[in-house]
Design a protein around this motif. Structure first.
Motif, short mmCIF file in Angstrom:
data_model
loop_
_atom_site.label_atom_id
_atom_site.label_comp_id
_atom_site.label_asym_id
_atom_site.label_seq_id
_atom_site.Cartn_x
_atom_site.Cartn_y
_atom_site.Cartn_z
N SER A 25 10.93 -4.81 3.50
CA SER A 25 9.97 -4.08 4.33
C SER A 25 10.63 -2.77 4.76
O SER A 25 11.74 -2.77 5.29
N ALA A 26 9.94 -1.67 4.50
CA ALA A 26 10.47 -0.36 4.83
C ALA A 26 10.01 0.04 6.23
O ALA A 26 8.83 -0.04 6.56
N GLY A 27 10.96 0.45 7.07
CA GLY A 27 10.65 0.86 8.43
C GLY A 27 10.71 2.37 8.58
O GLY A 27 11.00 3.10 7.62
N ILE A 28 10.46 2.83 9.78
CA ILE A 28 10.50 4.27 10.03
C ILE A 28 11.93 4.77 9.97
O ILE A 28 12.89 4.00 10.06
N ASN A 29 12.07 6.07 9.80
CA ASN A 29 13.39 6.73 9.72
C ASN A 29 14.22 6.24 8.55
O ASN A 29 15.45 6.29 8.57
N ILE A 39 15.10 3.00 -4.64
CA ILE A 39 14.17 3.86 -3.92
C ILE A 39 13.62 4.86 -4.92
O ILE A 39 14.38 5.62 -5.53
N LEU A 40 12.29 4.87 -5.12
CA LEU A 40 11.65 5.68 -6.13
C LEU A 40 10.68 6.66 -5.48
O LEU A 40 10.16 6.42 -4.39
N ASP A 41 10.41 7.77 -6.21
CA ASP A 41 9.33 8.64 -5.77
C ASP A 41 8.02 8.15 -6.39
O ASP A 41 7.99 7.15 -7.12
N LEU A 68 0.85 -1.19 0.00
CA LEU A 68 0.00 0.00 0.00
C LEU A 68 0.88 1.24 0.00
O LEU A 68 1.71 1.42 0.89
N PHE A 69 0.70 2.12 -1.02
CA PHE A 69 1.47 3.36 -1.10
C PHE A 69 0.83 4.45 -0.24
O PHE A 69 1.47 5.10 0.57
N SER A 113 7.90 -2.48 -1.12
CA SER A 113 7.40 -1.92 0.12
C SER A 113 7.34 -0.41 -0.04
O SER A 113 7.97 0.15 -0.96
N CYS A 114 6.57 0.26 0.80
CA CYS A 114 6.39 1.71 0.69
C CYS A 114 6.49 2.37 2.06
O CYS A 114 6.09 1.79 3.07
N ILE A 115 7.02 3.59 2.07
CA ILE A 115 7.11 4.38 3.29
C ILE A 115 7.35 5.84 2.91
O ILE A 115 8.15 6.14 2.01
N ASP A 116 6.63 6.76 3.54
CA ASP A 116 6.86 8.20 3.38
C ASP A 116 6.89 8.64 1.92
O ASP A 116 7.83 9.30 1.44
N ASP A 117 5.85 8.28 1.14
CA ASP A 117 5.75 8.67 -0.26
C ASP A 117 6.90 8.16 -1.11
O ASP A 117 7.24 8.75 -2.14
#
Length: 598
Positions: free
Chosen positions: A491-495, A470-472, A412-413, A453-457
């Motif tokens: 899996s993308a985590g925080i920070n 890593i893509l926008d 989920l983006f 995986s997705c995180i922070d746009d």
């Protein structure tokens, strides 16, 4: 193993008891003692030992022979000789053993009475069998030694070959860098000469006009002093006509003048890839024994069931056996507490809902990956067919969405967008409108996309062998990472942390925001095939072969949070809003959803 009891075979045991030291020449198998010539004669004449057999010591090959190492003393009572044989326990025992530990055994025979009962031919046959067995074991040991020596020889060849390859690679890199240097220096020379030529031309033009103005200045001064008035008037008018032209030339040079700069931009991405390593040297343990070795071996651990979704050629990939390796790659244990703030650890997973894929999605449907698209719906990748499914958390109201490719992974983006790893086709974007998922455009980062995986746009995707991109949201590459092993799941985590696993071992690897790499491993985690992160820094890991769910907390601790009911889990997904964890269980035929309790 019982400790062997050894005796001195160089000095006569009988003489030694009389404080004498005579050289031993014989060995009595019954007494397990070494004897000199004199004591050997007495030994044969004594009516108590006349039946004992003496062997010349020179006939015994060495002091470590079985004859010398065998003791007739009891293992439990070292001061007593073994005199009985217990058939029930297949054990040689002494008188004390007979009265204490073997008093209830029925079939016990004195050793002296045991052997004479057998015919001599039977005894000889028995020793023939033992001798053949000993020879066979010795032959097997020789074969094992030979295989080790062959392994050493191959290792020596491999060592020399790898050293030569490393030197050749270094030489090729140096040659390539020299070529690049020459090309860059040539390009620099051409650019420099071009700039110099352009500026020299401008200087020449300016100098020519300056000289012309100097001549005009001299002419005006001369005419001012010596010319007639009509001639002065004519000269003034002529100069006034040429002055605007010169002013235009000066203005043109002034307005259009822009200093030239020679710029050099380093290819930092390629430099980082080049300086990362020339390669890696691993020790790999091959779980097999050559067929010419007859020794008994332990069978290898069976390979797990087919688990990965088909490739574009409809070939199902099987997960290989875990290969332990020792590498010169600089590794350190994961310290998650350095990456995120401290928060309470997760303590329990409570089953919320469970449904089989066969009754909800259709017969013979196997799910490989999935994600939550809201607190009430999920997207599931079909491992065997070109489609994905959208359904609620109970498995009902399922919609089948046909595709032109095999979906490898889904994430989920944002609340209105999902992305699917589409293999060679790249990434397909799905619009989520009024609860419906509609296939939209493709993003093509290059390479085969098999994990996402997705995180922070941002989209994090496995975009080729040993590559993470890593893509926008437009699919433009922001950064690329070269990994030691080929990523299996992401899996993308925080920070900005990125967690990933591979087929090469039972490790979870992490690339932190500053691009430093950490590794976490556990003896209870075997075959990691699922990863999911929550919003507080915890990481859930599914162990396919170990049949459990691990939690890596942001405090750096590792624990098993669930093993009951877990069997060959394939994938994980976490929903931050509902605090639920989805487990694709039982080789992809069961969807288990748990509530995370803190």
């Amino acid at each position: 193993m019982d400790k062997e009891k050894t005796v001195n075979v160089e000095i006569c045991a009988a003489c030694l008891r009389d404080n004498d030291t005579a050289e031993a020449k014989h060995w009595c198998c019954d007494c397990a003692e070494a004897l000199c010539d004199d004591c050997g004669k007495v030994h044969r004449k004594s009516r108590f030992t006349t039946s004992h057999k003496l062997i010349r010591l020179r006939e015994v090959k060495n002091s470590k022979s079985f004859l010398m190492a065998t003791s007739f003393l009891c293992d439990l009572h070292s001061d007593l000789r073994v005199t009985f044989y217990c058939n029930r326990h297949d054990q040689l025992i002494c008188q004390t053993c007979l009265l204490q530990t073997h008093k209830d055994c029925k079939y016990i025979t004195a050793i002296e009475q045991l052997m004479p009962q057998r015919p001599r031919s039977s005894s000889i046959d028995h020793f023939d069998v033992l001798q053949k067995q000993a020879l066979k074991l010795a032959d097997s040991l020789n074969q094992l030694i030979d295989t080790r020596k062959e392994n050493l020889a191959k290792l020596d060849e491999q060592n020399k070959t790898i050293q030569a390859t490393i030197k050749k690679t270094k030489s090729e890199i140096i040659d390539h860098l020299t070529k690049l240097e020459e090309e860059l220096l040539h390009s620099l020379s051409v650019k420099y000469d071009s700039c110099v030529e352009q500026i020299d031309d401008e200087i020449s033009e300016l100098q020519r006009n300056r000289e012309l103005m100097s001549i005009h200045d001299s002419d005006i001064e001369l005419m001012r002093k010596n010319g007639s008035e009509p001639y002065k008037f004519t000269i003034v008018k002529k100069f006034e006509q040429t002055k605007p032209k010169t002013e235009d030339i000066i203005g043109n040079f002034r307005d259009k003048y822009k200093p030239l700069v020679i710029d050099f931009t380093q290819n930092e991405e390629q430099l980082a890839s080049l300086y990362n390593a020339l390669g890696w040297v691993d020790i790999k343990v091959i779980n097999r024994v050559p067929s010419n070795v007859s020794a008994i071996t332990t069978p290898p651990r069976p390979i797990s069931k087919q688990w990965e979704s088909p490739t574009e050629s409809n070939k199902v990939v099987t997960r290989p056996l875990s290969t332990r390796s020792v590498s010169n790659f600089k590794e350190s244990e994961m310290s998650l507490k350095k990456l995120v703030p401290q928060t309470p650890s997760i303590t329990q997973l409570v089953l919320y809902k469970k449904f089989p894929t066969s009754s909800s999605l259709g017969e013979n449907i196997t799910v490989s990956r999935g994600c939550f698209i809201s607190g009430k719906h999920i997207l599931l990748c079909d491992a065997q067919n070109r489609c994905i499914f959208k359904c609620n958390l109970y498995g009902s109201m399922a919609d089948k969405i046909p595709l032109l490719y095999f979906p490898h992974d889904v994430a989920l983006f944002d609340k209105n967008t999902a992305v699917v790893a589409a293999g060679e086709r790249g990434i397909q974007v799905f619009d989520i409108i009024d609860g419906e998922c509609r296939p939209d455009r493709f993003l093509r980062p290059g390479g085969k996309c098999t994990a996402i995986s997705c995180i922070d746009d941002q989209i994090i995707v496995r975009s080729g062998h040993c590559k993470i991109s890593i893509l926008d949201r437009a699919g433009i590459s922001i950064f690329k990472i070269n990994t030691k092993y080929d990523p299996l799941i992401l899996s993308a985590g925080i920070n900005g942390s990125i967690y990933w696993t591979s087929n090469n071992g039972d490790e979870v690897q992490c690339i932190a925001r500053e691009r430093s790499q950490f590794i976490c491993r556990s003896e209870t985690l075997v075959g990691p095939t699922g990863l999911a992160t929550d919003g507080t820094g915890h990481v859930f890991v599914a162990g396919y072969e170990s049949g459990n769910i691990h939690q890596l907390s942001n405090r750096g601790t590792k624990s098993i949070v669930l093993d009951e009911g877990i069997h060959h889990p394939w994938g994980l997904a976490f929903d931050q809003d509902s605090q639920r964890l989805m487990i694709i269980n039982d080789d992809g035929i069961s969807i288990d959803i748990y509530t995370v309790c803190k």
